[in-house]
Scaffold this active site. Sequence first.
Site, PDB file in Angstrom:
ATOM      1  N   ASP A 127       0.864  -1.178   0.000  1.00  0.00           N
ATOM      2  CA  ASP A 127       0.000   0.000   0.000  1.00  0.00           C
ATOM      3  C   ASP A 127       0.905   1.233   0.000  1.00  0.00           C
ATOM      4  O   ASP A 127       1.371   1.647  -1.057  1.00  0.00           O
ATOM      5  CB  ASP A 127      -0.932  -0.084   1.212  1.00  0.00           C
ATOM      6  CG  ASP A 127      -1.950   1.042   1.279  1.00  0.00           C
ATOM      7  OD1 ASP A 127      -2.122   1.754   0.280  1.00  0.00           O
ATOM      8  OD2 ASP A 127      -2.580   1.214   2.334  1.00  0.00           O
TER       9      ASP A 127
ATOM     10  N   LEU B 223       6.677  -3.041   4.229  1.00  0.00           N
ATOM     11  CA  LEU B 223       7.614  -3.904   3.522  1.00  0.00           C
ATOM     12  C   LEU B 223       9.023  -3.301   3.531  1.00  0.00           C
ATOM     13  O   LEU B 223      10.007  -4.001   3.793  1.00  0.00           O
ATOM     14  CB  LEU B 223       7.136  -4.102   2.077  1.00  0.00           C
ATOM     15  CG  LEU B 223       7.748  -5.294   1.369  1.00  0.00           C
ATOM     16  CD1 LEU B 223       7.090  -6.582   1.841  1.00  0.00           C
ATOM     17  CD2 LEU B 223       7.597  -5.154  -0.133  1.00  0.00           C
TER      18      LEU B 223
END
Length: 176
Positions: free
Chosen positions: A97, A102
Site C-alpha cells: 500500500d 515492507l
Amino acid sequence: MKPLLTEEQIRQGIGQLAGKISARYRGETLIIVGILTGSIVLLADLIRRLDLPVRLGFAHASSYRGTARRPDELRLDTKWLPEIAGSHVLLVDDIFDSGRTLSAILGQLRTLEPRSLRSAVLLRKLGRQEVETQPDFVGFDIPDVFVVGYGLDYNGLFRNLPYIAAMESGDVEGEA
Ligand code: IMP
Ligand code: MG
C-alpha cells in the site's frame, strides 16, 4: 460483498507469481519469510506451487492503522525466523500500500546479511506508494480501494473469505 478478484483469478495470478519466482531462483534453496498475519493464506497457496526447495519463516508487523506507531519504527521479532545469513530470502506480504511496512522489514532483514533479499506481494495498490522500494514480484495491481479476504482483514475479520472483495460503505453493520 462484491469480488474484486475471484478465487479463479487469484489461483491463476498465484500460478504466474510462482512461475516467476521458481524461474528466478532455479537451482537454489529459498527461505520464504511471510509477514504475519495477512500473508498466511497467500503463503499456503504460493509455497505449494513453487518448484524449489523452500524453508519457511515469519516476521511480525503490527499494522500502523489506528495506532500512532510508524511502521518505520517496527522492531522485527526474529523468534520465528530461521537463520538467514548467507541464504536467499524472499519476503512475502499480502498487499503493498504505502510500502512502508515492507520497506521497513526489508531494511531490518538486510542487517541479518542474507545472500539475496527480494520481496513478493499478491496486491499492489496503484498510486499509494510513499517509498522508493518496489516489490520484485507482484500478483495484481489494484485500484486504491480497501480490500478484504484471502488473508486481508478489516478489524481482524474477513481474512477467511476465499476471494478478495472491495469494501463499500454499508458492508459492515453500524458503519456509514
Ligand atoms: P503499507 O505499509 O502501507 O504498505 O501497508 C501494508 C499493510 O497494511 C498490509 O500488510 C496490510 O496489513 C495493511 N493494508 C493496506 N491496505 C489494506 C487493505 O486494502 N485492506 C486490508 N489491509 C490493508
Ligand atoms: Mg499486513
